[in-house]
Scaffold this motif. Structure first.
Motif, PDB file in Angstrom:
ATOM      1  N   GLY A  31      48.212  30.810 -36.105  1.00 33.61           N
ATOM      2  CA  GLY A  31      46.788  30.653 -36.374  1.00 33.61           C
ATOM      3  C   GLY A  31      46.195  29.323 -35.970  1.00 33.61           C
ATOM      4  N   THR A  32      46.953  28.492 -35.235  1.00 31.50           N
ATOM      5  CA  THR A  32      46.443  27.187 -34.811  1.00 31.50           C
ATOM      6  C   THR A  32      46.002  27.225 -33.352  1.00 31.50           C
ATOM      7  N   ILE A  33      45.145  26.272 -32.998  1.00 31.80           N
ATOM      8  CA  ILE A  33      44.820  26.015 -31.595  1.00 31.80           C
ATOM      9  C   ILE A  33      45.610  24.774 -31.194  1.00 31.80           C
ATOM     10  N   PHE A  34      46.511  24.943 -30.248  1.00 34.07           N
ATOM     11  CA  PHE A  34      47.372  23.858 -29.800  1.00 34.07           C
ATOM     12  C   PHE A  34      46.890  23.391 -28.434  1.00 34.07           C
ATOM     13  N   GLY A  35      46.385  22.160 -28.371  1.00 38.42           N
ATOM     14  CA  GLY A  35      45.921  21.585 -27.113  1.00 38.42           C
ATOM     15  C   GLY A  35      47.045  20.840 -26.426  1.00 38.42           C
ATOM     16  N   PHE A  36      47.398  21.263 -25.221  1.00 37.65           N
ATOM     17  CA  PHE A  36      48.496  20.667 -24.454  1.00 37.65           C
ATOM     18  C   PHE A  36      47.872  19.789 -23.374  1.00 37.65           C
ATOM     19  N   LEU A  37      47.798  18.489 -23.650  1.00 39.17           N
ATOM     20  CA  LEU A  37      47.048  17.543 -22.822  1.00 39.17           C
ATOM     21  C   LEU A  37      47.951  16.887 -21.790  1.00 39.17           C
ATOM     22  N   GLY A  38      47.434  16.740 -20.578  1.00 41.68           N
ATOM     23  CA  GLY A  38      48.181  16.022 -19.548  1.00 41.68           C
ATOM     24  C   GLY A  38      47.393  15.958 -18.261  1.00 41.68           C
ATOM     25  N   ALA A  39      47.706  14.954 -17.455  1.00 37.98           N
ATOM     26  CA  ALA A  39      47.048  14.812 -16.157  1.00 37.98           C
ATOM     27  C   ALA A  39      47.491  15.933 -15.224  1.00 37.98           C
ATOM     28  N   ASN A  40      46.756  16.128 -14.132  1.00 38.49           N
ATOM     29  CA  ASN A  40      47.173  17.095 -13.120  1.00 38.49           C
ATOM     30  C   ASN A  40      48.565  16.720 -12.611  1.00 38.49           C
ATOM     31  N   GLY A  41      49.453  17.712 -12.525  1.00 36.19           N
ATOM     32  CA  GLY A  41      50.811  17.458 -12.063  1.00 36.19           C
ATOM     33  C   GLY A  41      51.770  17.017 -13.139  1.00 36.19           C
ATOM     34  N   ALA A  42      51.321  17.006 -14.403  1.00 34.51           N
ATOM     35  CA  ALA A  42      52.175  16.527 -15.492  1.00 34.51           C
ATOM     36  C   ALA A  42      53.183  17.569 -15.982  1.00 34.51           C
ATOM     37  N   ASN A 177      33.737  28.076 -28.440  1.00 32.26           N
ATOM     38  CA  ASN A 177      33.269  28.819 -29.615  1.00 32.26           C
ATOM     39  C   ASN A 177      34.074  30.108 -29.790  1.00 32.26           C
ATOM     40  N   LEU A 178      34.356  30.771 -28.662  1.00 36.74           N
ATOM     41  CA  LEU A 178      35.149  32.000 -28.706  1.00 36.74           C
ATOM     42  C   LEU A 178      36.567  31.712 -29.198  1.00 36.74           C
ATOM     43  N   LEU A 179      37.168  30.628 -28.714  1.00 31.88           N
ATOM     44  CA  LEU A 179      38.525  30.286 -29.139  1.00 31.88           C
ATOM     45  C   LEU A 179      38.579  29.969 -30.631  1.00 31.88           C
ATOM     46  N   TYR A 180      37.554  29.269 -31.137  1.00 29.64           N
ATOM     47  CA  TYR A 180      37.508  28.994 -32.576  1.00 29.64           C
ATOM     48  C   TYR A 180      37.405  30.289 -33.380  1.00 29.64           C
ATOM     49  N   LYS A 187      44.541  34.438 -34.665  1.00 31.42           N
ATOM     50  CA  LYS A 187      45.295  34.329 -33.416  1.00 31.42           C
ATOM     51  C   LYS A 187      45.757  32.891 -33.193  1.00 31.42           C
ATOM     52  N   THR A 188      46.929  32.754 -32.598  1.00 26.88           N
ATOM     53  CA  THR A 188      47.463  31.453 -32.207  1.00 26.88           C
ATOM     54  C   THR A 188      47.073  31.217 -30.750  1.00 26.88           C
ATOM     55  N   ILE A 189      46.584  30.015 -30.459  1.00 27.18           N
ATOM     56  CA  ILE A 189      46.071  29.730 -29.119  1.00 27.18           C
ATOM     57  C   ILE A 189      46.749  28.480 -28.564  1.00 27.18           C
ATOM     58  N   PHE A 190      47.320  28.627 -27.372  1.00 28.20           N
ATOM     59  CA  PHE A 190      47.971  27.527 -26.658  1.00 28.20           C
ATOM     60  C   PHE A 190      47.136  27.274 -25.414  1.00 28.20           C
ATOM     61  N   VAL A 191      46.493  26.117 -25.362  1.00 29.27           N
ATOM     62  CA  VAL A 191      45.565  25.848 -24.262  1.00 29.27           C
ATOM     63  C   VAL A 191      45.909  24.523 -23.587  1.00 29.27           C
ATOM     64  N   THR A 192      46.061  24.550 -22.263  1.00 32.48           N
ATOM     65  CA  THR A 192      46.284  23.315 -21.521  1.00 32.48           C
ATOM     66  C   THR A 192      44.930  22.750 -21.086  1.00 32.48           C
ATOM     67  N   THR A 193      44.865  21.436 -21.038  1.00 29.66           N
ATOM     68  CA  THR A 193      43.626  20.783 -20.621  1.00 29.66           C
ATOM     69  C   THR A 193      43.931  19.374 -20.135  1.00 29.66           C
ATOM     70  N   HIS A 194      43.059  18.849 -19.268  1.00 30.20           N
ATOM     71  CA  HIS A 194      43.152  17.422 -18.928  1.00 30.20           C
ATOM     72  C   HIS A 194      41.942  16.673 -19.462  1.00 30.20           C
ATOM     73  N   TYR A 195      41.156  17.337 -20.337  1.00 31.94           N
ATOM     74  CA  TYR A 195      40.002  16.701 -20.976  1.00 31.94           C
ATOM     75  C   TYR A 195      40.416  16.182 -22.356  1.00 31.94           C
ATOM     76  N   MET A 196      40.318  14.886 -22.574  1.00 25.59           N
ATOM     77  CA  MET A 196      40.699  14.289 -23.857  1.00 25.59           C
ATOM     78  C   MET A 196      39.866  14.855 -25.004  1.00 25.59           C
ATOM     79  N   ASP A 197      38.557  15.043 -24.786  1.00 22.34           N
ATOM     80  CA  ASP A 197      37.703  15.529 -25.870  1.00 22.34           C
ATOM     81  C   ASP A 197      38.103  16.931 -26.293  1.00 22.34           C
ATOM     82  N   GLU A 198      38.525  17.775 -25.342  1.00 23.31           N
ATOM     83  CA  GLU A 198      38.953  19.125 -25.703  1.00 23.31           C
ATOM     84  C   GLU A 198      40.246  19.090 -26.504  1.00 23.31           C
ATOM     85  N   ALA A 199      41.172  18.236 -26.083  1.00 22.23           N
ATOM     86  CA  ALA A 199      42.437  18.135 -26.827  1.00 22.23           C
ATOM     87  C   ALA A 199      42.195  17.695 -28.263  1.00 22.23           C
TER      88      ALA A 199
END
Length: 200
Positions: A31-42, A177-180, A187-199
């Motif tokens: 039930g969590t949203i997990f933000g997987f943060l990293g630069a391109n190519g990480a 908003n949809l993910l929230y 639902k459990t959500i695993f999302v990759t991003t390179h945006y710090m604010d999204e993480a």
């Protein structure tokens, strides 16, 4: 204490001399949203591909719902939806036809399919675009359709690979908003991003 949905244990992926992913160990609760943060190519996409059973780990292992993501990948695939970084739907099919196609591919019972499609069209604000070819949608609407197709079999887990990359601020907020809402629904959500604010 309930078992975590995702467990990574020293998960590693090498491509020859290139260490794409090194020794990842962590858990993700239901039930969590997990933000997987990293630069391109990480190594974010490579990690996600291993979790989805698309790439064999070089070392270590991961489980989803207690099942090994590589050794039991056929059993695991029914437990998640996957939204790729690049548009992966059929551009010549309409919104409705894409949803029907993915519903069939995921073996959604025929008696349930149309009601699920209607629900997802409402959830993603695509009802008025149902007869529009996917290839003619805006980038944000295409991404919403990709999320809808990933949810057609009602999986408990959703993987999204940089889902808001290149989107305008309005569609970016709409995706979040949809993910929230999905997370609030369990639902459990695993999302990759390179945006710090999204993480955050």
């Amino acid at each position: 204490m309930p078992e975590p949905v995702i467990v990574l244990n020293h998960l590693t992926k090498d491509f020859g001399d290139v260490h794409a992913v090194r020794d990842l160990t962590f858990t993700i609760e239901r039930g969590t949203i997990f933000g997987f943060l990293g630069a391109n190519g990480a190594g974010k996409t490579t990690t996600m591909r291993m979790l989805c059973g698309l790439t064999h780990p070089s070392n270590g292992f991961a489980t989803i719902g207690g099942h090994d993501v590589w050794k039991e990948r056929e059993a695991v695939r029914a437990k998640f939806g996957y939204v790729a970084q690049r548009f992966s739907l059929y551009p010549d099919l309409t919104v409705h036809e894409n949803l029907r196609f993915f519903g069939g591919a995921c073996r959604v019972p025929g008696a349930e399919l149309e009601s699920r499609i209607q629900n997802l069209l409402g959830l993603t604000d695509l009802q008025q675009k149902r007869e529009t070819a996917a290839g003619s949608l805006s980038g944000g609407m295409r991404q919403l359709l990709a999320v809808a197709c990933a949810l057609i079999h009602d999986p408990p887990l959703l993987f999204l690979d940089e889902p808001t990359s290149g989107l305008d601020p309005v569609h970016r907020q709409q995706i979040w908003n949809l993910l929230y809402d999905l997370s609030d629904g369990g639902k459990t959500i695993f999302v990759t991003t390179h945006y710090m604010d999204e993480a955050e």
